[in-house]
Design an enzyme around this catalytic site. Sequence first.
Site, PDB file in Angstrom:
ATOM      1  N   CYS A 155      49.830 -12.521  23.504  1.00 22.29           N
ATOM      2  CA  CYS A 155      50.052 -11.411  22.571  1.00 22.29           C
ATOM      3  C   CYS A 155      50.752 -10.267  23.288  1.00 22.29           C
ATOM      4  O   CYS A 155      50.565 -10.066  24.489  1.00 22.29           O
ATOM      5  CB  CYS A 155      48.729 -10.891  22.008  1.00 22.29           C
ATOM      6  SG  CYS A 155      47.751 -12.087  21.090  1.00 22.29           S
ATOM      7  N   ASP A 156      51.529  -9.516  22.537  1.00 21.97           N
ATOM      8  CA  ASP A 156      52.115  -8.302  23.078  1.00 21.97           C
ATOM      9  C   ASP A 156      52.387  -7.342  21.920  1.00 21.97           C
ATOM     10  O   ASP A 156      52.713  -7.776  20.809  1.00 21.97           O
ATOM     11  CB  ASP A 156      53.415  -8.578  23.828  1.00 21.97           C
ATOM     12  CG  ASP A 156      53.820  -7.393  24.686  1.00 21.97           C
ATOM     13  OD1 ASP A 156      53.316  -7.301  25.817  1.00 21.97           O
ATOM     14  OD2 ASP A 156      54.610  -6.560  24.224  1.00 21.97           O
TER      15      ASP A 156
END
Length: 239
Positions: free
Chosen positions: A102-103
């Site tokens: 995730c980012d």
Amino acid sequence: MCTPKSFEQTPASDAAVSPGTAPDLDLVLASQSPARASVLNASGIRFRTIVSGVDEDAALAAAEAERGDPLSPEQTALVLARAKAEAVAALPETRGSFVLGCDSVFEFEGEPYGKPHEPDVAFSRIRRMSGSTGILHTGHWLVDRSETEQAGHESSGAGRIRSAEVTFDVMSDEEITAYVATGEPLEVAGSFTIEGYGAAFIAGIRGESHTVLGLSVNALKDLLEERGRHIAELWRPNT
């Protein structure tokens, strides 16, 4: 890309799954973010953590070179989520697992705001954001190293972008200075959080709140369903 930096296992006592679900579904979170881990824990999800150690600047430069154009904030979030997931998925200890990267990238007035790192940068950004609204984009990339790879095929991946609008209260310079002095906004996308000191300055959120925390459980559910698996296979028992 750098060598992944750490490896953690959730407690063995959490390893059971709901009746009627497969006992062997293993989720690896390719992130060191306490907020993302907190979202999964609060949602009853079993997981373990391996930090990717990805060189984010190099990953973005490579993606822009391949595309020939600058990345949008949404594309930036997804590129980095994929880079993290694929770096961890390349490790032997993730064989047979699903790996989630995730980012998050905050978009304000068309500009992407990542982590400010420096107090003066955070102060300047927050001052601009005061009394205004921006968009927090969170990219999710799930790599499947489970049944597909065990059958002799390469691991596969898929992504999702989830976005939410965040409206900030009007903040005085004194409030901004005090907030920056806590150190909280220096290492988070957009220079703010909604679960810490920054909660005092969030006037409203339009969209899924988990997106602002950096991990949409609904997105994870959708990505698992694409692979024929169900989020309930990751639930801890209600004890």
